[in-house]
Design an enzyme around this catalytic site. Structure first.
Site, PDB file in Angstrom:
ATOM      1  N   ASP A 218      13.251  36.972 -86.617  1.00  9.88           N
ATOM      2  CA  ASP A 218      12.328  36.802 -87.745  1.00  9.88           C
ATOM      3  C   ASP A 218      12.001  38.180 -88.319  1.00  9.88           C
ATOM      4  OD1 ASP A 218      11.492  33.848 -87.653  1.00  9.88           O
ATOM      5  OD2 ASP A 218      11.083  34.461 -85.604  1.00  9.88           O
ATOM      6  N   ARG A 226       9.979  42.079 -86.505  1.00 14.27           N
ATOM      7  CA  ARG A 226      10.238  42.065 -85.064  1.00 14.27           C
ATOM      8  C   ARG A 226      10.815  43.372 -84.517  1.00 14.27           C
ATOM      9  NH1 ARG A 226       6.932  37.860 -84.599  1.00 14.27           N
ATOM     10  NH2 ARG A 226       7.892  35.829 -84.993  1.00 14.27           N
ATOM     11  N   ARG A 286       2.919  35.935 -96.207  1.00 11.33           N
ATOM     12  CA  ARG A 286       4.341  35.713 -95.919  1.00 11.33           C
ATOM     13  C   ARG A 286       5.033  35.004 -97.084  1.00 11.33           C
ATOM     14  NH1 ARG A 286       4.376  32.484 -90.472  1.00 11.33           N
ATOM     15  NH2 ARG A 286       6.639  32.842 -90.593  1.00 11.33           N
ATOM     16  N   LYS A 316      12.520  29.000 -95.179  1.00 10.75           N
ATOM     17  CA  LYS A 316      11.586  28.257 -94.334  1.00 10.75           C
ATOM     18  C   LYS A 316      10.231  28.146 -95.042  1.00 10.75           C
ATOM     19  CE  LYS A 316      10.354  32.363 -91.583  1.00 10.75           C
ATOM     20  NZ  LYS A 316      10.524  33.054 -90.290  1.00 10.75           N
ATOM     21  N   HIS A 317       9.387  27.106 -94.738  1.00  6.10           N
ATOM     22  CA  HIS A 317       9.512  26.072 -93.726  1.00  6.10           C
ATOM     23  C   HIS A 317       9.544  24.736 -94.450  1.00  6.10           C
ATOM     24  CE1 HIS A 317       7.337  29.531 -92.035  1.00  6.10           C
ATOM     25  NE2 HIS A 317       7.938  29.250 -90.878  1.00  6.10           N
ATOM     26  N   HIS A 329       1.401  26.580 -84.990  1.00  4.08           N
ATOM     27  CA  HIS A 329       1.544  27.144 -83.655  1.00  4.08           C
ATOM     28  C   HIS A 329       0.507  26.553 -82.704  1.00  4.08           C
ATOM     29  CE1 HIS A 329       3.660  30.206 -86.058  1.00  4.08           C
ATOM     30  NE2 HIS A 329       4.334  30.468 -84.963  1.00  4.08           N
ATOM     31  N   ASP A 413      11.969  24.761 -86.595  1.00  4.37           N
ATOM     32  CA  ASP A 413      11.058  25.823 -86.188  1.00  4.37           C
ATOM     33  C   ASP A 413      10.969  25.764 -84.668  1.00  4.37           C
ATOM     34  OD1 ASP A 413       9.274  27.932 -86.328  1.00  4.37           O
ATOM     35  OD2 ASP A 413       7.937  26.970 -87.762  1.00  4.37           O
TER      36      ASP A 413
END
Length: 685
Positions: A218, A226, A286, A316-317, A329, A413
């Site tokens: 990601d 990351r 994002r 995404k998403h 999450h 995901d």
């Protein structure tokens, strides 16, 4: 600028048989043919400028294929039209006509016809026909059921026995082999340095079975970055504020170049969610913004840049996580809109990406009850719940495949997120996702348990072999299109490390990073206090979130700067000191509704400062909505992220060294729900 030509594929009537050449040397053991990848029906390729890359593939007896690298001879039948170098790169001269490009390894040969019609802006490629070119179908036919399922599994090995995985170990290598894994995903824990990451990725590929692994990450830019090294590009909302497709493409390309150099071949980016809910706790910056057209346009540009580097892009998403106020999450969000509204807003950027040839699309663990009202019984508490998009056949197959016409890879995901893991067991969730139409299961909970559960589901008929083979074919098609292949001979590890060292964090990429940050800064409010032009004796106090970083940048422009680290109202002594300043720079950084509530400690601090007679210049460090809590600040800038280059750009804007050009990609509302600053608002000097 790279010129893009309309690119047509036309099947040729002539079929080459691949019969060994007369008197040729013996081919490498197990090799039965040599095929140009673009002759494979599923392979597509964009022509950039007047060049086209062809890859020669060795077809092996077991049905697998790999990149041929040894003893190759390339030829062009008409060099006036186009030439080909030893790497298989065709360069067209600009003269109209046709040339046949051929390749031979001394045993087998193949060819492909390319016609240039410059006056019509077309390059026509005639593919050869015949069973010889059905490489993917033949590969899938010869794979075992376990190998096919393996292509659908993409676990993470973030840690192992409590330690971050930065080097390969025997246990992980065995899992990659035993379960014929199609890919893995890397996280920040796995990517400490350039050399270390190259070695880890190389070890993963060495452990892979017949086909190259999808090595994913990601690396969106902004708050989701990351890699622990390289270039920290501003995120999507910063690009949305900059309003430049050219810049979005440059950022996507630079990210792709760094990932590609490291051996990472799949990026779970860009986010194409339309962030039309200011209360969204997980998307926010994002997203490119709240406008579907803006998200679609910048998303396509970012995708174009990313995929140009050979790195697979993932939108995404799906079908949209932007209008939610729950983080998937930790919970199960719901979007209440009907299909007509979704097509106008949430689905619009995804349709644009599909039409532009996006490699993969990631699902959302979000329920859409007006698309799929199917219910399931939660394993968490026994209640009846709606089925989330990730597990919905109506969403992934009926909507995405049948209605929207998407033919690429669908990746879930993370299956360990609570929206899934709390309500469905690991095996049930995996089976449901595959039945729904998912091709890759990302981060399944327990690789052995899930793999064996899928085997059992296939053996019992709960999942058909046809469904598994559809996914295996799509995954292999993606790998072939992006050149994610085992090779007859590889670059040495030393060469790979050297290549990565040149690309990761290169001066060119750092320049793009700075350009993106500078163009994104949005001057939302200015009561004639900016640009700041302090006298030498003027005292500037920096307070609030990231005050140390803001102060460090301010000291580059003025000699009398001090900062106070505080996220709660100041003491009486601190406040007296601040009141003696000539200007206050206030930093606020929030990520949720409670953080920007006027009753939060940070916002009480902000309003304490605003109530002084000292001019307050506020910087919304992350979400641009912070001014909702302190609307009476004298000036306000939105910088959309907390990377160093964004702090530098904000402070340069405050002191007039950077002319603000950003436009709000979202609407900022007052506490009473009225519009405080509208979409597209942005002041200039």
């Amino acid at each position: 600028m790279i010129r893009k030509f309309f690119f047509s594929l036309i099947a040729a009537a002539v079929v080459l048989t691949g019969i060994p050449l007369y008197g040729a040397a013996a081919s490498p053991a197990g090799v039965k043919d040599l095929v140009i990848d673009l002759n494979v029906p599923q392979v597509t390729r964009e022509v950039e400028g007047q060049t086209l890359k062809l890859n020669p593939l060795q077809v092996l007896e077991d049905g697998s294929f790999r990149l041929a690298t040894e003893n190759l001879t390339w030829k062009s039948s008409n060099k006036n039209v186009g030439t080909v170098n030893e790497e298989g790169e065709v360069t067209l001269s600009g003269q109209n006509g046709t040339t046949k490009i051929s390749v031979s390894d001394g045993t087998f040969s193949d060819r492909i016809s390319i016609q240039y019609k410059g006056n019509q802006g077309e390059i026509l490629v005639k593919k050869e026909e015949g069973a010889r070119y059905d490489l993917i179908g033949q590969a899938v036919n010869k794979m075992t059921m376990e190998e096919k399922v393996g292509q659908m599994l993409m676990p993470d090995f973030r840690t192992w026995k409590g330690q971050n995985v930065t080097v390969m170990n025997e246990e992980i290598s065995k899992l990659v082999k035993d379960y014929h894994l199609g890919g893995v995903i890397l996280f920040r824990e796995n990517t400490v340095s350039t050399e270390q990451t190259v070695k880890l990725v190389d070890a993963y590929q060495q452990a892979a079975d017949k086909y190259g692994l999808l090595i994913s990450i990601d690396q969106e830019g902004g708050i989701v970055t990351r890699l622990q090294m390289g270039t920290d590009f501003p995120g999507n909302m910063a690009l949305g504020a900059a309003r430049s497709g050219e810049l979005a493409e440059k950022v996507g390309k630079a990210i792709g170049e760094e990932l590609n150099a490291l051996g990472i071949n799949m990026n779970f980016a860009p986010v194409l969610d339309v962030n039309n809910n200011p209360d969204n706790p997980v998307i926010g910056v994002r997203s490119f913004g709240e406008n579907p057209e803006l998200v679609g346009d910048l998303g396509k540009a970012y995708i174009r840049g990313l995929q140009e580097t050979g790195t697979a892009a993932t939108a995404k998403h799906f079908p949209g996580h932007g209008d939610t106020d729950v983080d998937s999450h930790i919970g199960l969000p719901s979007v209440p809109h009907d299909l007509n509204r979704l097509k106008e807003v949430e689905l619009y950027p995804f349709q644009q990406a599909m039409d532009a040839g996006i490699d993969a699309i990631m699902t959302a663990h979000v329920t859409f009850p007006k698309i799929d009202d199917t219910k399931a019984i939660s394993k968490l508490n026994g209640s009846e719940i709606a089925v989330p998009a990730t597990l919905s056949h109506k969403v992934l197959t009926s909507l995405m495949r049948d209605d929207m016409g998407y033919e690429g890879v669908i990746v879930t995901d993370a299956m360990n997120m609570k929206a899934i893991s709390d309500h469905f067991g690991p095996v049930e969730a995996a089976v449901r996702a595959v039945q729904a139409g998912a091709d890759i299961l990302l981060m399944p909970v327990g690789i052995q348990q899930v793999a064996e559960g899928l085997y059992a589901a296939v053996n019992s008929g709960e999942i058909t072999m046809e469904r598994i083979e559809q996914s295996a074919e799509r995954v292999l098609t993606l790998k072939l299109n992006r050149g994610i292949l085992k090779a007859e001979s590889e670059l040495s590890l030393t060469e790979k490390i050297s290549k990565a060292a040149e690309a990761v964090g290169s001066p060119e990429h750092k320049s793009i990073e700075k350009e993106a940050a500078a163009q994104s800064i949005t001057l939302v409010k200015n009561n004639s206090v900016l640009p700041l032009q302090p006298a030498a004796s003027d005292r500037i106090v920096v307070v609030g979130s990231n005050a140390d970083l803001l102060a460090a940048e301010a000291k580059k422009h003025h000699g009398n700067v001090e900062y106070i680290t505080a996220s709660a109202p100041l003491s009486a002594a601190q406040l007296d000191s601040v009141k003696k300043a000539d200007a206050i720079i206030l930093g606020t950084s929030t990520s949720n509704v409670s953080g920007r509530s006027p009753n939060s400690n940070l916002m009480r601090l902000a309003n304490q400062l605003v109530d002084t007679d000292v001019p307050v210049i506020a910087v919304g460090i992350r979400n641009p909505y912070d001014i909702m809590a302190y609307p009476d600040a004298d000036a306000y800038l939105a910088q959309y992220g907390f990377r160093p280059v964004s702090f530098e750009a904000s402070v340069e804007t405050i002191f007039g060294k950077n002319r603000p050009a950003g436009k709000l990609p979202v609407t900022i509302y007052s506490q009473d729900g009225s519009v405080l600053f509208g979409y597209g608002h942005g002041l200039e000097y």
